[in-house]
Design a protein around this motif. Structure first.
Motif, mmCIF file in Angstrom:
data_model
loop_
_atom_site.group_PDB
_atom_site.id
_atom_site.type_symbol
_atom_site.label_atom_id
_atom_site.label_comp_id
_atom_site.label_asym_id
_atom_site.label_seq_id
_atom_site.Cartn_x
_atom_site.Cartn_y
_atom_site.Cartn_z
ATOM 1 N N ASP A 99 -4.122 96.985 -12.200
ATOM 2 C CA ASP A 99 -4.842 97.996 -12.973
ATOM 3 C C ASP A 99 -6.295 98.133 -12.533
ATOM 4 O OD1 ASP A 99 -2.600 98.418 -14.704
ATOM 5 O OD2 ASP A 99 -3.194 96.645 -15.845
ATOM 6 N N MET A 165 -12.507 98.980 -19.542
ATOM 7 C CA MET A 165 -11.502 99.568 -20.440
ATOM 8 C C MET A 165 -11.562 101.096 -20.388
ATOM 9 S SD MET A 165 -10.020 96.850 -21.195
ATOM 10 C CE MET A 165 -8.799 97.351 -22.379
ATOM 11 N N ALA A 166 -12.752 101.665 -20.267
ATOM 12 C CA ALA A 166 -12.888 103.124 -20.142
ATOM 13 C C ALA A 166 -12.296 103.593 -18.811
ATOM 14 C CB ALA A 166 -14.352 103.543 -20.259
ATOM 15 N N LEU A 168 -9.892 102.271 -17.184
ATOM 16 C CA LEU A 168 -8.440 102.172 -17.254
ATOM 17 C C LEU A 168 -7.819 103.332 -18.026
ATOM 18 C CD1 LEU A 168 -8.063 98.350 -17.883
ATOM 19 C CD2 LEU A 168 -7.688 99.606 -15.750
ATOM 20 N N ARG A 169 -8.570 103.946 -18.907
ATOM 21 C CA ARG A 169 -8.054 105.076 -19.689
ATOM 22 C C ARG A 169 -8.138 106.396 -18.923
ATOM 23 N NH1 ARG A 169 -10.780 102.115 -23.789
ATOM 24 N NH2 ARG A 169 -12.634 103.396 -23.590
ATOM 25 N N GLN A 170 -8.815 106.401 -17.769
ATOM 26 C CA GLN A 170 -8.967 107.632 -16.982
ATOM 27 C C GLN A 170 -7.630 108.000 -16.340
ATOM 28 O OE1 GLN A 170 -11.736 109.424 -16.704
ATOM 29 N NE2 GLN A 170 -13.196 107.995 -17.548
#
Length: 172
Positions: A99, A165-166, A168-170
């Motif tokens: 990831d 974490m941001a 990974l949300r892309q």
């Protein structure tokens, strides 16, 4: 939008290796599949830095990256074979189920076009979020290498994990 490439910018003397390991531990607890390496230092550098190792975040394997130069030696001597083995582990992670990639530092070797520079570039080309650290006196070389499309992060675990974490949300 969060840049997929980020660098923690820190000053000389800051314990960046400990911060990178802490961030990796936090992200692992969040079930983030990590690739790349973080550095562990056992002891201090007063004895020739014979205790540096890179941990492969995917397997946990340690790659010693410093040569024991003996009791009378001064300074560190990087073990190129250990660094090359760690580089192969980073390259392998780029094609696996990862990831986020962490490359402990963009340091002296990378400034010289060696070290893990090619692996950093390959991670970016692969489109994976990639985190590294850059000491402030190497920032000009980093900027020349990375261009303008990267995010500068402070040396604080909360800010770094928030970025990760941001990222990974892309959408890919």
């Amino acid at each position: 939008m969060t840049a997929p490439l980020a660098a923690i910018v820190y000053s000389s003397g800051f314990p960046i290796d400990e911060l990178m390991a802490e961030v990796a531990d936090i992200l692992k607890r969040e079930a983030v599949r990590l690739g790349g390496v973080v550095q562990h230092n056992n002891g201090d550098c007063m004895s020739g830095c014979a205790s540096m190792a890179l941990e492969d975040l995917a397997s946990g394997r340690l790659f010693p990256i410093s040569e024991d130069r003996g009791a009378g030696s001064a300074g560190c001597r990087l073990d190129a074979a250990g660094l090359a083995a760690a580089g192969a582990a980073v390259s392998g992670a780029l094609s696996g189920p990862v990831d986020l990639v962490i490359v402990n530092k963009f340091g002296k070797q990378e400034v010289l076009g060696q070290g893990l520079r090619a692996e950093i570039a390959a991670g970016v080309v692969a489109g994976l979020p990639l985190l590294t650290a850059v000491r402030d006196d190497m920032l000009a070389a980093w900027s020349q290498f990375a261009g303008e499309d990267w995010q500068r992060l402070p040396p604080e675990s909360a800010a770094v994990t928030d970025w990760a974490m941001a990222a990974l949300r892309q959408p890919a």
